[in-house]
Design a protein around this motif. Structure first.
Motif, PDB file in Angstrom:
ATOM      1  N   ASP A 140       0.831  -1.214   0.000  1.00 18.16           N
ATOM      2  CA  ASP A 140       0.000   0.000   0.000  1.00 18.16           C
ATOM      3  C   ASP A 140       0.860   1.256   0.000  1.00 18.16           C
ATOM      4  N   ARG A 141       1.971   1.222   0.737  1.00 16.88           N
ATOM      5  CA  ARG A 141       2.877   2.371   0.757  1.00 16.88           C
ATOM      6  C   ARG A 141       3.454   2.623  -0.638  1.00 16.88           C
ATOM      7  N   ALA A 142       3.851   1.551  -1.331  1.00 20.84           N
ATOM      8  CA  ALA A 142       4.410   1.683  -2.679  1.00 20.84           C
ATOM      9  C   ALA A 142       3.374   2.234  -3.656  1.00 20.84           C
ATOM     10  N   GLU A 143       2.142   1.743  -3.527  1.00 16.69           N
ATOM     11  CA  GLU A 143       1.076   2.207  -4.422  1.00 16.69           C
ATOM     12  C   GLU A 143       0.821   3.700  -4.237  1.00 16.69           C
ATOM     13  N   VAL A 144       0.826   4.163  -3.009  1.00 16.96           N
ATOM     14  CA  VAL A 144       0.585   5.582  -2.735  1.00 16.96           C
ATOM     15  C   VAL A 144       1.744   6.435  -3.248  1.00 16.96           C
ATOM     16  N   LEU A 145       2.957   5.993  -3.021  1.00 20.17           N
ATOM     17  CA  LEU A 145       4.116   6.747  -3.518  1.00 20.17           C
ATOM     18  C   LEU A 145       4.094   6.813  -5.044  1.00 20.17           C
ATOM     19  N   PHE A 146       3.635   5.755  -5.690  1.00 17.98           N
ATOM     20  CA  PHE A 146       3.468   5.784  -7.147  1.00 17.98           C
ATOM     21  C   PHE A 146       2.480   6.871  -7.557  1.00 17.98           C
ATOM     22  N   LYS A 169       3.308  10.141  -9.816  1.00  9.63           N
ATOM     23  CA  LYS A 169       2.526  10.388 -11.032  1.00  9.63           C
ATOM     24  C   LYS A 169       1.932  11.791 -11.014  1.00  9.63           C
ATOM     25  N   ALA A 170       1.382  12.186  -9.859  1.00  6.76           N
ATOM     26  CA  ALA A 170       0.799  13.528  -9.741  1.00  6.76           C
ATOM     27  C   ALA A 170       1.874  14.606  -9.901  1.00  6.76           C
ATOM     28  N   GLN A 171       3.037  14.370  -9.349  1.00  9.36           N
ATOM     29  CA  GLN A 171       4.136  15.330  -9.492  1.00  9.36           C
ATOM     30  C   GLN A 171       4.551  15.457 -10.947  1.00  9.36           C
ATOM     31  N   ALA A 172       4.621  14.340 -11.642  1.00  7.22           N
ATOM     32  CA  ALA A 172       5.002  14.368 -13.054  1.00  7.22           C
ATOM     33  C   ALA A 172       3.979  15.125 -13.885  1.00  7.22           C
ATOM     34  N   GLN A 173       2.702  14.950 -13.556  1.00  7.87           N
ATOM     35  CA  GLN A 173       1.634  15.632 -14.299  1.00  7.87           C
ATOM     36  C   GLN A 173       1.684  17.143 -14.121  1.00  7.87           C
ATOM     37  N   ALA A 181       9.425  14.262  -8.626  1.00  9.82           N
ATOM     38  CA  ALA A 181       8.774  12.998  -8.994  1.00  9.82           C
ATOM     39  C   ALA A 181       9.783  11.851  -9.012  1.00  9.82           C
ATOM     40  N   ILE A 182      10.955  12.115  -9.574  1.00  9.62           N
ATOM     41  CA  ILE A 182      11.991  11.078  -9.611  1.00  9.62           C
ATOM     42  C   ILE A 182      12.446  10.734  -8.197  1.00  9.62           C
ATOM     43  N   HIS A 183      12.586  11.738  -7.351  1.00 12.00           N
ATOM     44  CA  HIS A 183      12.966  11.491  -5.949  1.00 12.00           C
ATOM     45  C   HIS A 183      11.912  10.613  -5.266  1.00 12.00           C
ATOM     46  N   THR A 184      10.633  10.900  -5.523  1.00 11.38           N
ATOM     47  CA  THR A 184       9.563  10.092  -4.938  1.00 11.38           C
ATOM     48  C   THR A 184       9.626   8.662  -5.466  1.00 11.38           C
ATOM     49  N   ALA A 185       9.855   8.511  -6.767  1.00 14.97           N
ATOM     50  CA  ALA A 185       9.946   7.171  -7.362  1.00 14.97           C
ATOM     51  C   ALA A 185      11.061   6.358  -6.711  1.00 14.97           C
ATOM     52  N   GLN A 186      12.152   7.027  -6.384  1.00 14.47           N
ATOM     53  CA  GLN A 186      13.282   6.325  -5.773  1.00 14.47           C
ATOM     54  C   GLN A 186      12.989   5.860  -4.347  1.00 14.47           C
ATOM     55  N   ALA A 192       9.112   1.016 -11.300  1.00 16.85           N
ATOM     56  CA  ALA A 192       9.236   1.027 -12.762  1.00 16.85           C
ATOM     57  C   ALA A 192       8.061   1.761 -13.397  1.00 16.85           C
ATOM     58  N   GLU A 193       6.869   1.521 -12.882  1.00 16.23           N
ATOM     59  CA  GLU A 193       5.666   2.181 -13.420  1.00 16.23           C
ATOM     60  C   GLU A 193       5.727   3.689 -13.193  1.00 16.23           C
ATOM     61  N   ALA A 194       6.247   4.092 -12.030  1.00 16.51           N
ATOM     62  CA  ALA A 194       6.377   5.524 -11.735  1.00 16.51           C
ATOM     63  C   ALA A 194       7.358   6.186 -12.696  1.00 16.51           C
ATOM     64  N   LEU A 195       8.491   5.551 -12.927  1.00 12.58           N
ATOM     65  CA  LEU A 195       9.491   6.110 -13.842  1.00 12.58           C
ATOM     66  C   LEU A 195       8.946   6.170 -15.271  1.00 12.58           C
ATOM     67  N   LEU A 196       8.130   5.193 -15.646  1.00 12.04           N
ATOM     68  CA  LEU A 196       7.484   5.225 -16.961  1.00 12.04           C
ATOM     69  C   LEU A 196       6.572   6.439 -17.079  1.00 12.04           C
ATOM     70  N   GLU A 197       5.773   6.688 -16.056  1.00 13.46           N
ATOM     71  CA  GLU A 197       4.878   7.848 -16.059  1.00 13.46           C
ATOM     72  C   GLU A 197       5.671   9.152 -16.157  1.00 13.46           C
TER      73      GLU A 197
END
Length: 295
Positions: free
Chosen positions: A100-106, A110-114, A121-126, A135-140
């Motif tokens: 659940d923590r990973a899903e929320v950070l994703f 995603k919101a930061q990238a938008q 956003a990259i810092h959050t993905a890390q 991987a999905e976050a970096l794709l977004e």
């Protein structure tokens, strides 16, 4: 009934800008889920730290971890929607369950990238521990960077994706965006970095079609020559772009390459019917000849 009434009152109060009263009402609710849901409605109407803090304080008093996690997930999502990203990340870090923590950070990344807040956003993905969500976050992020025509950064982001399928998809999105921006040389270079042949060929098709639309005909035909697999599918697709522009002469330059494949030949006959509507009967005779010779 008292709980339901207070719940509805708390949800309605923010619309009347009675925010302090709304919090007081929400805190009177004995059922923890109702209290947090009401506070989230308040936070959506007035997304300030005060309301989120009150909601989190209430959540941390929940007896069951499942209830805490579910509520914290919703709070973090509302914070992210309000572009209160630092607070959203802090809330996410309180979530006990890794998935659940990973899903929320994703969702936060995603919101930061938008909002084109790419560095954050990259810092959050890390921060995401789970491989697939990271991987999905970096794709977004890479896709959003490409759409913003920040191509160098997008490629750098894509190269950080460890999942080869998602990395290929990111590079495909970048190449597509580059071709849309008529940056064709860079688009082809990006396409050639794609490891998966299907995605690489699809990128080349999209580039060639964009070149046709941009009237870069010789470049489009050279790009078509780079397609080495599934030519029976891809060449008629590129030919369709010539049909759209009404370019009969350059359409004909793909007839011979397509003639090597029966399915491609049929597709080209369909294209010919659109280009030469006055010769439909002759084209139909050719199609019937194909049918007879193939039986």
């Amino acid at each position: 009934y008292r709980e339901l009434a207070l719940h509805e009152i708390a949800k309605a109060q923010p619309t009347a800008e009675s925010f302090t009263a709304a919090i007081d009402t929400a805190q009177q609710l004995e059922h923890p889920g109702y209290g947090v849901e009401a506070m989230l409605e308040i936070a959506k109407a007035q997304p300030t730290g005060e309301f989120f803090t009150a909601a989190i304080d209430t959540v941390q008093q929940f007896e069951h971890s499942e209830d805490r996690v579910e509520a914290l997930v919703e709070i973090a999502k509302v914070q992210a929607q309000a572009e209160n990203f630092t607070a959203a990340i802090d809330t996410a870090q309180l979530i006990e369950y890794p998935y659940d923590r990973a899903e929320v950070l994703f969702e936060i990344a995603k919101a930061q990238a938008q909002t084109e807040n790419f560095t954050a956003a990259i810092h959050t993905a890390q921060l995401i521990e789970r491989y697939n969500f990271r991987a999905e976050a970096l794709l977004e992020i890479a896709t959003a960077q490409a759409q913003a025509e920040n191509f160098i950064a997008a490629i750098h982001t894509a190269q950080q994706i460890q999942d080869s399928d998602k990395r290929a998809k990111a590079l495909l999105e970048i190449a597509t965006a580059q071709s849309t921006a008529e940056n064709f040389t860079a688009a082809i270079h990006t396409a050639q970095q794609i490891e998966h042949s299907d995605d690489r060929e699809l990128a080349l098709v999209k580039i060639a079609k964009a070149q046709v639309e941009a009237i870069s005909i010789e470049q489009a035909l050279l790009t078509a020559e780079k397609i080495l697999i599934n030519r029976n599918e891809h060449l008629p697709d590129i030919a369709a772009a010539f049909v759209e522009t009404g370019d009969k002469e350059n359409f004909k330059r793909l007839l011979i390459p397509c003639a090597y494949y029966l399915d491609a030949a049929y597709k080209m006959c369909g294209h010919l019917a659109k280009l030469y509507p006055n010769q439909l009967s002759d084209i139909a005779k050719i199609v019937n000849t194909f049918t007879l010779s193939s039986t």
